[in-house]
Scaffold this motif. Structure first.
Motif, PDB file in Angstrom:
ATOM      1  N   HIS A  80      13.476  76.643-125.295  1.00  0.00           N
ATOM      2  CA  HIS A  80      14.743  76.287-124.643  1.00  0.00           C
ATOM      3  C   HIS A  80      14.478  75.636-123.287  1.00  0.00           C
ATOM      4  N   GLN A  83      13.064  72.096-123.848  1.00  0.00           N
ATOM      5  CA  GLN A  83      14.053  71.076-124.216  1.00  0.00           C
ATOM      6  C   GLN A  83      14.874  70.640-123.001  1.00  0.00           C
ATOM      7  N   LYS A  84      15.253  71.581-122.145  1.00  0.00           N
ATOM      8  CA  LYS A  84      15.975  71.218-120.929  1.00  0.00           C
ATOM      9  C   LYS A  84      15.110  70.350-120.023  1.00  0.00           C
ATOM     10  N   PHE A 134      20.375  62.696-129.056  1.00  0.00           N
ATOM     11  CA  PHE A 134      20.677  63.933-128.340  1.00  0.00           C
ATOM     12  C   PHE A 134      22.063  63.783-127.733  1.00  0.00           C
ATOM     13  N   HIS A 136      25.980  65.807-126.388  1.00  0.00           N
ATOM     14  CA  HIS A 136      26.754  66.986-126.012  1.00  0.00           C
ATOM     15  C   HIS A 136      27.634  67.409-127.181  1.00  0.00           C
ATOM     16  N   SER A 137      27.958  68.686-127.250  1.00  0.00           N
ATOM     17  CA  SER A 137      28.787  69.185-128.343  1.00  0.00           C
ATOM     18  C   SER A 137      30.170  68.537-128.353  1.00  0.00           C
ATOM     19  N   VAL A 176      21.005  65.753-132.669  1.00  0.00           N
ATOM     20  CA  VAL A 176      20.687  67.049-132.076  1.00  0.00           C
ATOM     21  C   VAL A 176      21.756  67.339-131.032  1.00  0.00           C
ATOM     22  N   ASP A 178      23.135  69.427-127.945  1.00  0.00           N
ATOM     23  CA  ASP A 178      22.614  70.254-126.854  1.00  0.00           C
ATOM     24  C   ASP A 178      23.494  70.022-125.635  1.00  0.00           C
ATOM     25  N   ASP A 179      24.118  71.080-125.132  1.00  0.00           N
ATOM     26  CA  ASP A 179      25.012  70.936-123.988  1.00  0.00           C
ATOM     27  C   ASP A 179      24.269  70.751-122.676  1.00  0.00           C
ATOM     28  N   SER A 180      22.937  70.657-122.720  1.00  0.00           N
ATOM     29  CA  SER A 180      22.184  70.237-121.545  1.00  0.00           C
ATOM     30  C   SER A 180      22.236  68.714-121.382  1.00  0.00           C
TER      31      SER A 180
END
Length: 287
Positions: A80, A83-84, A134, A136-137, A176, A178-180
């Motif tokens: 995690h 990935q960030k 990549f 955001h949701s 993918v 990812d909210d990062s």
């Protein structure tokens, strides 16, 4: 390159061959164009962390094994963080001035052609090199509501075809969520502005990753006094995440391991390759 303990490394690269053809007619001299190249610089970062549990938990709650749980989840925890960190590096290189042709702000809501158009704008006839998105949701949800996502499918044990809700595709790219991924909140006072979201498009091989040597990546310890006794697991990693086509410029005052702030800073990255051969683009949209 980094297995011997260094925190820096160089990778040679070669420029595309240039020059014009000569007429082979038996009387025209053949000219030569020099093959040129240079080198990219990369950096290794080290990180460490410890996890602890109280011995009393095992005695008070029969069957509880918190230290075993922590040890089993360390890999997920580092993934995690990894990935960030990767997304932070992408944000840094996306701001490099020479790479601005690959940074696209649509000023509009995402739709069916947004990512495909951005891929062509960035890479032209090499657009198919971008295979991963990549996002955001909120962006993924907007695409799903517009029925623009193609979900992967499988056949269950009863022969019924079902969708895999966490694996989808758009414009030939795997998504993918990812909210990062970067987002800028909406402005509601004064001059109102909608929220914006940045989606990163990547091609195979754009992110280079390698682990460096760590003599003791993990070890256990015990403090028998504090809180009636505590057990610890200490963890360490050294590794590199390097974006293809860019070179890391060591900032003044950097120690033997760069901080995340130094890895994410655009001033510490330099584009070395022709942007057209770098499979990466950043696309900012509304939803």
């Amino acid at each position: 390159m980094i297995q011997n303990g260094s925190n820096k490394y160089t990778m040679p690269y070669y420029d595309l061959l240039g020059g014009d053809e000569d007429n082979y007619d038996g009387k025209t001299d053949i000219t030569a164009t020099e093959a040129t190249g240079s080198a990219l610089s990369g950096v290794v970062f080290g990180r460490a962390h410890a996890f602890k549990v109280k011995s009393f938990i095992n005695d008070f709650n029969s069957g509880a094994k918190p230290l075993q749980y922590a040890a089993a989840k360390v890999g997920d925890w580092y993934n995690h963080k990894r990935q960030k960190r990767m997304l932070g590096i992408l944000g840094g290189v996306a701001q490099v001035t020479d790479f601005k042709s690959h940074v696209i702000d649509t000023g509009a809501a995402i739709d069916a052609g947004t990512l495909g158009d951005a891929a062509v704008d960035a890479l032209g006839d090499n657009a198919e090199a971008l295979t991963l998105a990549f996002m955001h949701s909120k962006v993924a949800n907007a695409l799903a509501k517009k029925e623009l996502l193609e979900f992967a499918k499988y056949t269950d044990e009863n022969g019924i075809e079902r969708q895999i809700r966490n694996l989808a595709y758009i414009n030939g790219m795997t998504i993918v969520v990812d909210d990062s991924a970067p987002m800028t909140p909406a402005v509601t006072s004064g001059t109102a502005k909608p929220a914006t979201y940045t989606t990163y498009l990547l091609g195979s091989g754009f992110i280079r990753y390698a682990q460096a040597n760590v003599e003791r990546p993990s070890e256990y310890d015990r403090d028998p006094k504090t809180n009636g006794g505590e057990d610890y697991i200490y963890t360490r990693i050294r590794e590199t995440i390097h974006p293809y086509g860019f070179s890391f410029k060591e900032p003044s005052g950097m120690g033997e391991s760069p901080t995340d702030a130094q890895l994410f800073a655009k001033a510490n990255w330099e584009l070395k390759y022709d942007p057209k051969v770098v499979p990466f683009a950043a696309v900012t949209t509304q939803v």
